[in-house]
Design a protein around this motif. Structure first.
Motif, PDB file in Angstrom:
ATOM      1  N   PHE A  32      38.563  42.451  49.200  1.00  0.00           N
ATOM      2  CA  PHE A  32      37.863  43.714  49.485  1.00  0.00           C
ATOM      3  C   PHE A  32      37.906  43.892  50.992  1.00  0.00           C
ATOM      4  CE2 PHE A  32      34.202  40.837  49.996  1.00  0.00           C
ATOM      5  CZ  PHE A  32      34.483  39.885  49.028  1.00  0.00           C
ATOM      6  N   GLY A  33      38.535  45.001  51.426  1.00  0.00           N
ATOM      7  CA  GLY A  33      38.700  45.237  52.858  1.00  0.00           C
ATOM      8  C   GLY A  33      39.404  44.064  53.513  1.00  0.00           C
ATOM      9  N   GLY A  34      38.818  43.547  54.574  1.00  0.00           N
ATOM     10  CA  GLY A  34      39.426  42.450  55.319  1.00  0.00           C
ATOM     11  C   GLY A  34      39.043  41.067  54.832  1.00  0.00           C
ATOM     12  N   VAL A  35      38.494  40.966  53.625  1.00  0.00           N
ATOM     13  CA  VAL A  35      37.996  39.688  53.111  1.00  0.00           C
ATOM     14  C   VAL A  35      38.708  39.318  51.811  1.00  0.00           C
ATOM     15  CG1 VAL A  35      35.918  38.420  52.415  1.00  0.00           C
ATOM     16  CG2 VAL A  35      35.712  40.413  53.906  1.00  0.00           C
ATOM     17  N   ALA A  36      38.984  38.031  51.612  1.00  0.00           N
ATOM     18  CA  ALA A  36      39.413  37.559  50.294  1.00  0.00           C
ATOM     19  C   ALA A  36      38.540  36.381  49.899  1.00  0.00           C
ATOM     20  CB  ALA A  36      40.881  37.162  50.299  1.00  0.00           C
ATOM     21  N   TYR A  37      38.188  36.333  48.607  1.00  0.00           N
ATOM     22  CA  TYR A  37      37.346  35.255  48.059  1.00  0.00           C
ATOM     23  C   TYR A  37      38.129  34.583  46.938  1.00  0.00           C
ATOM     24  CZ  TYR A  37      33.268  32.923  45.959  1.00  0.00           C
ATOM     25  OH  TYR A  37      32.381  31.991  45.459  1.00  0.00           O
ATOM     26  N   LEU A  38      38.577  33.361  47.188  1.00  0.00           N
ATOM     27  CA  LEU A  38      39.398  32.620  46.225  1.00  0.00           C
ATOM     28  C   LEU A  38      38.702  31.293  45.936  1.00  0.00           C
ATOM     29  CD1 LEU A  38      42.875  32.931  48.072  1.00  0.00           C
ATOM     30  CD2 LEU A  38      41.824  34.599  46.527  1.00  0.00           C
ATOM     31  N   THR A  39      38.006  31.219  44.798  1.00  0.00           N
ATOM     32  CA  THR A  39      37.339  29.960  44.479  1.00  0.00           C
ATOM     33  C   THR A  39      38.011  29.303  43.279  1.00  0.00           C
ATOM     34  OG1 THR A  39      35.220  28.870  44.133  1.00  0.00           O
ATOM     35  CG2 THR A  39      35.542  30.954  42.969  1.00  0.00           C
ATOM     36  N   ASP A  40      37.807  28.007  43.137  1.00  0.00           N
ATOM     37  CA  ASP A  40      38.356  27.232  42.011  1.00  0.00           C
ATOM     38  C   ASP A  40      39.874  27.309  41.949  1.00  0.00           C
ATOM     39  OD1 ASP A  40      35.503  27.825  41.455  1.00  0.00           O
ATOM     40  OD2 ASP A  40      35.886  26.538  39.731  1.00  0.00           O
ATOM     41  N   VAL A  41      40.489  27.322  43.103  1.00  0.00           N
ATOM     42  CA  VAL A  41      41.943  27.484  43.147  1.00  0.00           C
ATOM     43  C   VAL A  41      42.624  26.119  43.282  1.00  0.00           C
ATOM     44  CG1 VAL A  41      41.816  28.019  45.633  1.00  0.00           C
ATOM     45  CG2 VAL A  41      43.822  28.665  44.346  1.00  0.00           C
ATOM     46  N   SER A  42      43.698  25.926  42.494  1.00  0.00           N
ATOM     47  CA  SER A  42      44.511  24.718  42.665  1.00  0.00           C
ATOM     48  C   SER A  42      45.914  25.087  43.141  1.00  0.00           C
ATOM     49  CB  SER A  42      44.580  23.894  41.382  1.00  0.00           C
ATOM     50  OG  SER A  42      45.055  24.675  40.317  1.00  0.00           O
ATOM     51  N   SER A  43      46.349  26.331  42.846  1.00  0.00           N
ATOM     52  CA  SER A  43      47.578  26.818  43.474  1.00  0.00           C
ATOM     53  C   SER A  43      47.540  28.342  43.538  1.00  0.00           C
ATOM     54  CB  SER A  43      48.826  26.311  42.751  1.00  0.00           C
ATOM     55  OG  SER A  43      48.944  26.929  41.509  1.00  0.00           O
ATOM     56  N   ILE A  44      48.267  28.875  44.527  1.00  0.00           N
ATOM     57  CA  ILE A  44      48.312  30.329  44.740  1.00  0.00           C
ATOM     58  C   ILE A  44      49.722  30.795  44.387  1.00  0.00           C
ATOM     59  CG2 ILE A  44      48.039  32.207  46.410  1.00  0.00           C
ATOM     60  CD1 ILE A  44      46.203  30.388  48.051  1.00  0.00           C
ATOM     61  N   PRO A  45      49.867  31.647  43.348  1.00  0.00           N
ATOM     62  CA  PRO A  45      51.204  32.135  43.012  1.00  0.00           C
ATOM     63  C   PRO A  45      51.811  32.870  44.212  1.00  0.00           C
ATOM     64  CG  PRO A  45      49.611  32.760  41.325  1.00  0.00           C
ATOM     65  CD  PRO A  45      48.833  32.202  42.475  1.00  0.00           C
ATOM     66  N   GLU A  46      53.131  32.752  44.352  1.00  0.00           N
ATOM     67  CA  GLU A  46      53.824  33.345  45.506  1.00  0.00           C
ATOM     68  C   GLU A  46      53.474  34.842  45.644  1.00  0.00           C
ATOM     69  OE1 GLU A  46      55.177  31.184  47.491  1.00  0.00           O
ATOM     70  OE2 GLU A  46      55.653  32.832  48.857  1.00  0.00           O
ATOM     71  N   ALA A  47      53.454  35.565  44.518  1.00  0.00           N
ATOM     72  CA  ALA A  47      53.216  37.022  44.579  1.00  0.00           C
ATOM     73  C   ALA A  47      51.832  37.353  45.141  1.00  0.00           C
ATOM     74  CB  ALA A  47      53.376  37.639  43.196  1.00  0.00           C
ATOM     75  N   SER A  48      50.883  36.422  45.013  1.00  0.00           N
ATOM     76  CA  SER A  48      49.526  36.723  45.474  1.00  0.00           C
ATOM     77  C   SER A  48      49.400  36.672  46.993  1.00  0.00           C
ATOM     78  CB  SER A  48      48.523  35.757  44.831  1.00  0.00           C
ATOM     79  OG  SER A  48      48.420  36.038  43.456  1.00  0.00           O
ATOM     80  N   PHE A  49      50.311  35.969  47.663  1.00  0.00           N
ATOM     81  CA  PHE A  49      50.224  35.917  49.139  1.00  0.00           C
ATOM     82  C   PHE A  49      50.360  37.312  49.749  1.00  0.00           C
ATOM     83  CE2 PHE A  49      50.984  31.398  48.437  1.00  0.00           C
ATOM     84  CZ  PHE A  49      50.136  30.833  49.370  1.00  0.00           C
ATOM     85  N   ALA A  50      51.112  38.208  49.054  1.00  0.00           N
ATOM     86  CA  ALA A  50      51.287  39.570  49.565  1.00  0.00           C
ATOM     87  C   ALA A  50      49.953  40.329  49.585  1.00  0.00           C
ATOM     88  CB  ALA A  50      52.299  40.323  48.713  1.00  0.00           C
ATOM     89  N   LEU A  51      49.011  39.905  48.737  1.00  0.00           N
ATOM     90  CA  LEU A  51      47.699  40.577  48.689  1.00  0.00           C
ATOM     91  C   LEU A  51      46.751  40.022  49.754  1.00  0.00           C
ATOM     92  CD1 LEU A  51      47.269  40.433  44.790  1.00  0.00           C
ATOM     93  CD2 LEU A  51      47.933  42.427  46.154  1.00  0.00           C
ATOM     94  N   LEU A  52      47.226  39.021  50.498  1.00  0.00           N
ATOM     95  CA  LEU A  52      46.340  38.308  51.428  1.00  0.00           C
ATOM     96  C   LEU A  52      46.785  38.500  52.877  1.00  0.00           C
ATOM     97  CD1 LEU A  52      46.080  35.061  49.256  1.00  0.00           C
ATOM     98  CD2 LEU A  52      44.334  36.846  49.502  1.00  0.00           C
ATOM     99  N   GLU A  53      47.525  39.582  53.123  1.00  0.00           N
ATOM    100  CA  GLU A  53      47.986  39.828  54.492  1.00  0.00           C
ATOM    101  C   GLU A  53      46.908  40.553  55.303  1.00  0.00           C
ATOM    102  OE1 GLU A  53      51.760  41.790  54.065  1.00  0.00           O
ATOM    103  OE2 GLU A  53      52.658  39.974  53.202  1.00  0.00           O
TER     104      GLU A  53
END
Ligand SMILES: [Zn+2]
Ligand SMILES: [Zn+2]
Length: 272
Positions: free
Chosen positions: A175-196
């Motif tokens: 949301f806006g300039g923040v990302a909240y990722l809990t309980d994560v063991s791996s981040i799919p490659e496609a999701s990195f584009a949502l975290l720029e």
């Protein structure tokens, strides 16, 4: 548009102190070492005709939700987002009841956004709330809503960020300039584009020793470096990590979050 992000809980599923444990962290006098189950609260003021309305979104309602809501002085909730249906993230759903009774007449049931998998578990665990045959008169006035790629709550967009929790695909949120990722063991490659272009990255970091369904501090630091947010905060923290000692060893711009920590955050993407 500015908002405030408050960590309602930063502990792992068992909380810290952990029942029956007398380790250094569980017996620590430092209040930063007391961690309720993981959840965050976002509040902002929406401009409406004739003034502003405070909007409040909670991510996950774990078993400590009631205590967390009291500490935060919550008097209403506009929406809840669920990351996944493990007990430490959902078991406080029933404590939405009094808030839902208060807001029902004005704004209808509180929307609960959840994936299809999470929805199926919530409907089973809380069948007396969600079953079409439910007759329990004091059930929560809540309504499950399918989680889309992007989910507007009043004037803020909540974008789903798919992440892996062991073999489970679960939801992080941007949301806006923040990302909240809990309980994560791996981040799919496609999701990195949502975290720029993030200002604040919140990501779970359980402990140093590897775990099948949670990232270690070292893995989380690796993702934080790649994502390059201005500030990174670690959450879902087990009792192996003392607050002070762990923070001294972390790179600049990264720190363990703690219960009650409040950050000023940018919620419109236009200014990033
Ligand atoms: Zn968890
Ligand atoms: Zn979990």
């Amino acid at each position: 548009m500015e908002g405030l992000l408050t960590f309602l809980g930063t502990g792992t599923s068992m909380g810290v102190p952990t029942l029956g444990c007398d380790c250094e962290v569980c017996t620590s006098a430092d209040p930063h070492d007391r961690r309720l189950r993981p959840s965050v609260l976002l509040r902002w003021n929406e401009v409406v005709p004739g003034g502003a309305r405070e909007r409040i979104v909670v991510i996950d309602t774990g078993p400590d939700f009631r205590e967390q809501a009291l500490r935060a002085g919550l008097t209403h909730v506009d929406a809840v987002f669920y990351t996944h249906a493990h007990a430490d993230h959902i078991m406080g759903l029933d404590d939405l009841r009094p808030l839902s009774f208060l807001s029902f007449r004005e704004s209808g049931p509180i929307p609960l956004y959840a994936s299809a998998e999470t929805t199926a578990t919530l409907e089973r665990v809380f069948d007396y709330t969600f079953s079409p045959d439910a007759t329990y008169p004091n059930r929560a006035r809540v309504e499950l809503k399918p989680l889309a790629e992007s989910n507007p709550v009043h004037d803020v967009e909540f974008v789903r960020v798919p992440i892996m929790h062991g073999h489970m695909k679960i939801s992080g949120f941007r949301f806006g300039g923040v990302a909240y990722l809990t309980d994560v063991s791996s981040i799919p490659e496609a999701s990195f584009a949502l975290l720029e272009g993030l200002d604040h990255l919140v990501v779970s970091a359980l402990r140093h020793k590897p775990h099948p369904t949670h990232a270690t501090v070292e893995q989380a630091v690796g993702w934080a470096r790649r994502i390059g947010a201005r500030h990174t905060w670690f959450t879902h923290i087990a009792h192996e990590l003392g607050h002070e000692k762990t923070n001294r060893a972390l790179p600049t711009g990264m720190a363990l979050a703690y219960d009650g920590l409040t950050l000023s955050v940018e919620l419109s993407t236009a200014n990033l």
